[in-house]
Design a protein around this motif. Sequence first.
Motif, PDB file in Angstrom:
ATOM      1  N   LEU A   1      -5.278   3.314  -5.248  1.00 15.38           N
ATOM      2  CA  LEU A   1      -6.745   3.280  -5.212  1.00 15.38           C
ATOM      3  C   LEU A   1      -7.320   4.549  -4.595  1.00 15.38           C
ATOM      4  O   LEU A   1      -8.333   5.064  -5.058  1.00 15.38           O
ATOM      5  N   ILE A   2      -6.675   5.073  -3.562  1.00 17.81           N
ATOM      6  CA  ILE A   2      -7.133   6.325  -2.948  1.00 17.81           C
ATOM      7  C   ILE A   2      -6.979   7.475  -3.942  1.00 17.81           C
ATOM      8  O   ILE A   2      -7.848   8.334  -4.049  1.00 17.81           O
ATOM      9  N   GLU A   3      -5.886   7.473  -4.673  1.00 14.33           N
ATOM     10  CA  GLU A   3      -5.682   8.519  -5.686  1.00 14.33           C
ATOM     11  C   GLU A   3      -6.750   8.433  -6.777  1.00 14.33           C
ATOM     12  O   GLU A   3      -7.253   9.440  -7.249  1.00 14.33           O
ATOM     13  N   ARG A   4      -7.112   7.221  -7.135  1.00 15.63           N
ATOM     14  CA  ARG A   4      -8.082   7.027  -8.219  1.00 15.63           C
ATOM     15  C   ARG A   4      -9.526   7.252  -7.777  1.00 15.63           C
ATOM     16  O   ARG A   4     -10.299   7.884  -8.483  1.00 15.63           O
ATOM     17  N   TYR A   5      -9.914   6.724  -6.599  1.00 15.57           N
ATOM     18  CA  TYR A   5     -11.304   6.783  -6.161  1.00 15.57           C
ATOM     19  C   TYR A   5     -11.562   7.775  -5.030  1.00 15.57           C
ATOM     20  O   TYR A   5     -12.699   7.974  -4.648  1.00 15.57           O
ATOM     21  N   GLY A   6     -10.533   8.332  -4.462  1.00 20.38           N
ATOM     22  CA  GLY A   6     -10.711   9.278  -3.369  1.00 20.38           C
ATOM     23  C   GLY A   6     -10.653   8.593  -2.009  1.00 20.38           C
ATOM     24  O   GLY A   6     -10.556   7.371  -1.905  1.00 20.38           O
ATOM     25  N   ASP A   7     -10.728   9.397  -0.956  1.00 24.71           N
ATOM     26  CA  ASP A   7     -10.621   8.881   0.410  1.00 24.71           C
ATOM     27  C   ASP A   7     -11.773   7.970   0.791  1.00 24.71           C
ATOM     28  O   ASP A   7     -11.674   7.203   1.740  1.00 24.71           O
ATOM     29  N   TYR A   8     -12.882   8.041   0.056  1.00 24.26           N
ATOM     30  CA  TYR A   8     -14.050   7.222   0.391  1.00 24.26           C
ATOM     31  C   TYR A   8     -13.746   5.724   0.301  1.00 24.26           C
ATOM     32  O   TYR A   8     -14.357   4.920   0.990  1.00 24.26           O
ATOM     33  N   VAL A   9     -12.784   5.350  -0.529  1.00 26.75           N
ATOM     34  CA  VAL A   9     -12.495   3.941  -0.762  1.00 26.75           C
ATOM     35  C   VAL A   9     -11.849   3.266   0.456  1.00 26.75           C
ATOM     36  O   VAL A   9     -11.854   2.058   0.563  1.00 26.75           O
ATOM     37  N   THR A  10     -11.356   4.030   1.388  1.00 25.92           N
ATOM     38  CA  THR A  10     -10.705   3.458   2.561  1.00 25.92           C
ATOM     39  C   THR A  10     -11.556   3.664   3.812  1.00 25.92           C
ATOM     40  O   THR A  10     -12.241   4.669   3.951  1.00 25.92           O
ATOM     41  N   TYR A  11     -11.514   2.684   4.693  1.00 21.84           N
ATOM     42  CA  TYR A  11     -12.237   2.798   5.965  1.00 21.84           C
ATOM     43  C   TYR A  11     -11.492   3.696   6.950  1.00 21.84           C
ATOM     44  O   TYR A  11     -12.030   4.073   7.972  1.00 21.84           O
ATOM     45  N   ASP A  12     -10.251   4.006   6.668  1.00 23.62           N
ATOM     46  CA  ASP A  12      -9.418   4.816   7.557  1.00 23.62           C
ATOM     47  C   ASP A  12      -8.935   6.046   6.796  1.00 23.62           C
ATOM     48  O   ASP A  12      -7.789   6.098   6.352  1.00 23.62           O
ATOM     49  N   PRO A  13      -9.815   7.049   6.628  1.00 20.03           N
ATOM     50  CA  PRO A  13      -9.405   8.217   5.840  1.00 20.03           C
ATOM     51  C   PRO A  13      -8.297   9.007   6.542  1.00 20.03           C
ATOM     52  O   PRO A  13      -8.280   9.105   7.761  1.00 20.03           O
ATOM     53  N   PRO A  14      -7.369   9.564   5.763  1.00 22.40           N
ATOM     54  CA  PRO A  14      -6.291  10.353   6.366  1.00 22.40           C
ATOM     55  C   PRO A  14      -6.830  11.681   6.894  1.00 22.40           C
ATOM     56  O   PRO A  14      -7.880  12.153   6.461  1.00 22.40           O
ATOM     57  N   LEU A  15      -6.106  12.257   7.829  1.00 18.96           N
ATOM     58  CA  LEU A  15      -6.494  13.551   8.374  1.00 18.96           C
ATOM     59  C   LEU A  15      -6.203  14.637   7.341  1.00 18.96           C
ATOM     60  O   LEU A  15      -5.077  14.784   6.872  1.00 18.96           O
ATOM     61  N   SER A  16      -7.254  15.344   6.960  1.00 18.33           N
ATOM     62  CA  SER A  16      -7.128  16.461   6.021  1.00 18.33           C
ATOM     63  C   SER A  16      -8.196  17.476   6.388  1.00 18.33           C
ATOM     64  O   SER A  16      -8.992  17.255   7.296  1.00 18.33           O
TER      65      SER A  16
ATOM     66  N   PRO B   1     -13.341  17.229  10.581  1.00 18.60           N
ATOM     67  CA  PRO B   1     -14.529  17.131  11.448  1.00 18.60           C
ATOM     68  C   PRO B   1     -14.843  15.700  11.892  1.00 18.60           C
ATOM     69  O   PRO B   1     -15.324  15.487  13.004  1.00 18.60           O
ATOM     70  N   LEU B   2     -14.559  14.730  11.041  1.00 19.40           N
ATOM     71  CA  LEU B   2     -14.801  13.332  11.417  1.00 19.40           C
ATOM     72  C   LEU B   2     -13.903  12.892  12.562  1.00 19.40           C
ATOM     73  O   LEU B   2     -14.289  12.059  13.386  1.00 19.40           O
ATOM     74  N   TRP B   3     -12.701  13.411  12.599  1.00 15.53           N
ATOM     75  CA  TRP B   3     -11.757  13.051  13.649  1.00 15.53           C
ATOM     76  C   TRP B   3     -11.974  13.880  14.921  1.00 15.53           C
ATOM     77  O   TRP B   3     -11.774  13.390  16.031  1.00 15.53           O
ATOM     78  N   ILE B   4     -12.379  15.130  14.767  1.00 14.64           N
ATOM     79  CA  ILE B   4     -12.506  16.034  15.912  1.00 14.64           C
ATOM     80  C   ILE B   4     -13.866  15.919  16.594  1.00 14.64           C
ATOM     81  O   ILE B   4     -13.966  16.058  17.821  1.00 14.64           O
ATOM     82  N   ALA B   5     -14.922  15.652  15.850  1.00 12.07           N
ATOM     83  CA  ALA B   5     -16.288  15.614  16.408  1.00 12.07           C
ATOM     84  C   ALA B   5     -16.431  14.664  17.598  1.00 12.07           C
ATOM     85  O   ALA B   5     -17.034  15.053  18.618  1.00 12.07           O
TER      86      ALA B   5
ATOM     87  N   ARG C   1     -13.224  -0.083   0.963  1.00  8.05           N
ATOM     88  CA  ARG C   1     -14.682  -0.031   0.885  1.00  8.05           C
ATOM     89  C   ARG C   1     -15.139  -0.191  -0.565  1.00  8.05           C
ATOM     90  O   ARG C   1     -14.554   0.384  -1.477  1.00  8.05           O
ATOM     91  N   CYS C   2     -16.199  -0.964  -0.747  1.00  7.58           N
ATOM     92  CA  CYS C   2     -16.805  -1.094  -2.074  1.00  7.58           C
ATOM     93  C   CYS C   2     -17.454   0.240  -2.427  1.00  7.58           C
ATOM     94  O   CYS C   2     -18.173   0.821  -1.622  1.00  7.58           O
ATOM     95  N   ILE C   3     -17.193   0.714  -3.620  1.00  2.40           N
ATOM     96  CA  ILE C   3     -17.729   2.004  -4.051  1.00  2.40           C
ATOM     97  C   ILE C   3     -19.240   1.909  -4.264  1.00  2.40           C
ATOM     98  O   ILE C   3     -19.956   2.873  -4.069  1.00  2.40           O
TER      99      ILE C   3
ATOM    100  N   ALA D   1      -2.974  -9.545   0.005  1.00  2.00           N
ATOM    101  CA  ALA D   1      -4.078  -9.047  -0.815  1.00  2.00           C
ATOM    102  C   ALA D   1      -5.384  -9.071  -0.033  1.00  2.00           C
ATOM    103  O   ALA D   1      -6.150  -8.104  -0.047  1.00  2.00           O
ATOM    104  N   LYS D   2      -5.653 -10.167   0.670  1.00  3.53           N
ATOM    105  CA  LYS D   2      -6.897 -10.278   1.451  1.00  3.53           C
ATOM    106  C   LYS D   2      -6.933  -9.248   2.574  1.00  3.53           C
ATOM    107  O   LYS D   2      -7.978  -8.654   2.843  1.00  3.53           O
ATOM    108  N   ALA D   3      -5.804  -9.051   3.239  1.00  2.78           N
ATOM    109  CA  ALA D   3      -5.757  -8.056   4.316  1.00  2.78           C
ATOM    110  C   ALA D   3      -6.052  -6.663   3.765  1.00  2.78           C
ATOM    111  O   ALA D   3      -6.783  -5.882   4.385  1.00  2.78           O
ATOM    112  N   LEU D   4      -5.517  -6.353   2.597  1.00  5.89           N
ATOM    113  CA  LEU D   4      -5.777  -5.058   1.971  1.00  5.89           C
ATOM    114  C   LEU D   4      -7.240  -4.944   1.554  1.00  5.89           C
ATOM    115  O   LEU D   4      -7.870  -3.912   1.770  1.00  5.89           O
TER     116      LEU D   4
END
Length: 132
Positions: free
Chosen positions: A88-103, A108-112, A47-49, A39-42
């Motif tokens: 949590l990603i489904e509920r709050y969106g990709d913003y909730v994670t520090y490691d957003p998936p490639l979509s 642009p965040l990954w390619i820039a 990210r806090c919203i 739980a702590k690792a997760l």
Amino acid sequence: MRKVLALALVAASPLAGQGTPPDALADTQLPDPAREQAAKALMETLRCIVCQGQSIADSDAPMAADMRALVRRRIAAGERPSQVRAWLIERYGDYVTYDPPLSAATAPLWIAPLVLLAAGLLIARASFRRRR
């Protein structure tokens, strides 16, 4: 008139604006050390919203406390951290994670950085050629 005055005093009391108290699981460790560690690792990766830039493990915001309690409750119920994270990603969106998936939205965040690195190398190369 007295009823209106009494109602106004109750509404203005300090307790009226504090909302609900945080869940007991927000800051209480799970009895199973392995599940608490999971739980702590997760929580460190979420990210806090409300507080931008802080994980829910580090934030003092009530929303982060609710999310910590939710993570502990779901892991205590036997869910894997990856399942809780996906929910949590489904509920709050990709913003909730520090490691957003490639979509398409996050590409642009990954390619820039790669584009900027390539541009920097080309500029440095051109600069060194001119000096010769």
